[in-house]
Design a protein around this motif. Structure first.
Motif, PDB file in Angstrom:
ATOM      1  N   GLY A  68       0.799  -1.144   0.102  1.00  6.53           N
ATOM      2  CA  GLY A  68      -0.083   0.073  -0.188  1.00  6.53           C
ATOM      3  C   GLY A  68       0.805   1.144   0.068  1.00  6.53           C
ATOM      4  O   GLY A  68       0.311   2.397  -0.416  1.00  6.53           O
ATOM      5  N   GLN A  69       2.239   1.211   0.366  1.00  3.85           N
ATOM      6  CA  GLN A  69       3.159   2.166   0.498  1.00  3.85           C
ATOM      7  C   GLN A  69       3.394   2.654  -1.150  1.00  3.85           C
ATOM      8  O   GLN A  69       3.351   1.916  -1.993  1.00  3.85           O
ATOM      9  N   GLN A  70       3.261   4.044  -1.227  1.00  6.40           N
ATOM     10  CA  GLN A  70       3.617   4.525  -2.834  1.00  6.40           C
ATOM     11  C   GLN A  70       5.034   4.145  -3.353  1.00  6.40           C
ATOM     12  O   GLN A  70       6.030   4.054  -2.372  1.00  6.40           O
ATOM     13  N   CYS A  71       5.194   3.488  -4.369  1.00  2.90           N
ATOM     14  CA  CYS A  71       6.295   2.773  -5.057  1.00  2.90           C
ATOM     15  C   CYS A  71       7.044   3.930  -5.700  1.00  2.90           C
ATOM     16  O   CYS A  71       6.455   4.662  -6.764  1.00  2.90           O
ATOM     17  N   PHE A  80       6.406   0.117 -10.132  1.00  2.23           N
ATOM     18  CA  PHE A  80       7.367   1.045 -10.088  1.00  2.23           C
ATOM     19  C   PHE A  80       6.736   2.477 -10.524  1.00  2.23           C
ATOM     20  O   PHE A  80       7.022   3.752 -10.140  1.00  2.23           O
ATOM     21  N   MET A  81       5.825   2.600 -11.340  1.00  6.83           N
ATOM     22  CA  MET A  81       5.390   3.639 -11.826  1.00  6.83           C
ATOM     23  C   MET A  81       4.075   4.235 -10.862  1.00  6.83           C
ATOM     24  O   MET A  81       3.073   4.486 -11.387  1.00  6.83           O
ATOM     25  N   PHE A  82       4.782   4.844  -9.895  1.00  5.92           N
ATOM     26  CA  PHE A  82       3.742   5.608  -8.891  1.00  5.92           C
ATOM     27  C   PHE A  82       2.816   4.802  -8.369  1.00  5.92           C
ATOM     28  O   PHE A  82       1.699   5.342  -7.830  1.00  5.92           O
ATOM     29  N   GLU A  83       2.458   3.557  -8.537  1.00  5.14           N
ATOM     30  CA  GLU A  83       1.384   2.776  -7.848  1.00  5.14           C
ATOM     31  C   GLU A  83       1.727   2.306  -6.511  1.00  5.14           C
ATOM     32  O   GLU A  83       3.004   2.162  -6.071  1.00  5.14           O
ATOM     33  N   PRO A  84       0.892   2.072  -5.562  1.00  5.57           N
ATOM     34  CA  PRO A  84       1.043   1.400  -4.469  1.00  5.57           C
ATOM     35  C   PRO A  84       1.830  -0.104  -4.524  1.00  5.57           C
ATOM     36  O   PRO A  84       1.437  -0.699  -5.479  1.00  5.57           O
ATOM     37  N   HIS A  85       2.591  -0.312  -3.612  1.00  8.81           N
ATOM     38  CA  HIS A  85       3.243  -1.386  -3.394  1.00  8.81           C
ATOM     39  C   HIS A  85       1.984  -2.892  -3.363  1.00  8.81           C
ATOM     40  O   HIS A  85       1.160  -2.298  -2.664  1.00  8.81           O
TER      41      HIS A  85
END
Length: 132
Positions: free
Chosen positions: A59-62, A97-102
């Protein structure tokens, strides 16, 4: 074994030289040109983790791409169930990697050395080398 006795900055430089062939096989680096590949290698940052440390949480920003150089990292579900272990020059979490959540949590299974590539450095390289 000798690398363990070197200062972290010198160790990072030497390891970058060792890791470069693995990075050049990555689908987003291999066809990009030698200058961009050199830029990516120079942008890598070596981090050392102790067993049980979290690299990121579900859920953390990637915003970082991780390459495991030494040791292992366990990927876990949000419930803490391990479903995969990555090790030795493995790249993981690129799909997010492209700004999605983990999509999962990453916890070191052993003492672990990873190289990090920050999203902002990656995007700067794309702009600087006209690869956008």
């Amino acid at each position: 074994r000798l690398l363990g006795y070197l200062p972290i900055s010198l160790k990072a430089d030497l390891i970058r030289d060792i890791v470069t062939p693995y990075l050049e096989d990555c689908f987003f680096i291999k066809d990009s040109g030698l200058d961009f590949q050199r830029y990516i290698v120079q942008s890598l940052v070596l981090e050392v983790y102790l067993p049980g440390e979290h690299l990121f949480h579900a859920g953390q920003q990637c915003d970082t791409l991780f390459f495991v150089y030494k040791g292992s990292v366990d990927l876990q579900t949000e419930a803490g169930v391990k479903f995969k272990t990555v090790a030795l020059c493995s790249m993981f979490e690129f799909s997010a990697f492209m700004f999605e959540p983990h999509l999962c949590t990453a916890v070191t299974g052993t003492r672990c050395e990873t190289f990090h590539l920050r999203m902002d450095a990656f995007l700067k390289g794309l702009r600087d080398f006209n690869l956008e």
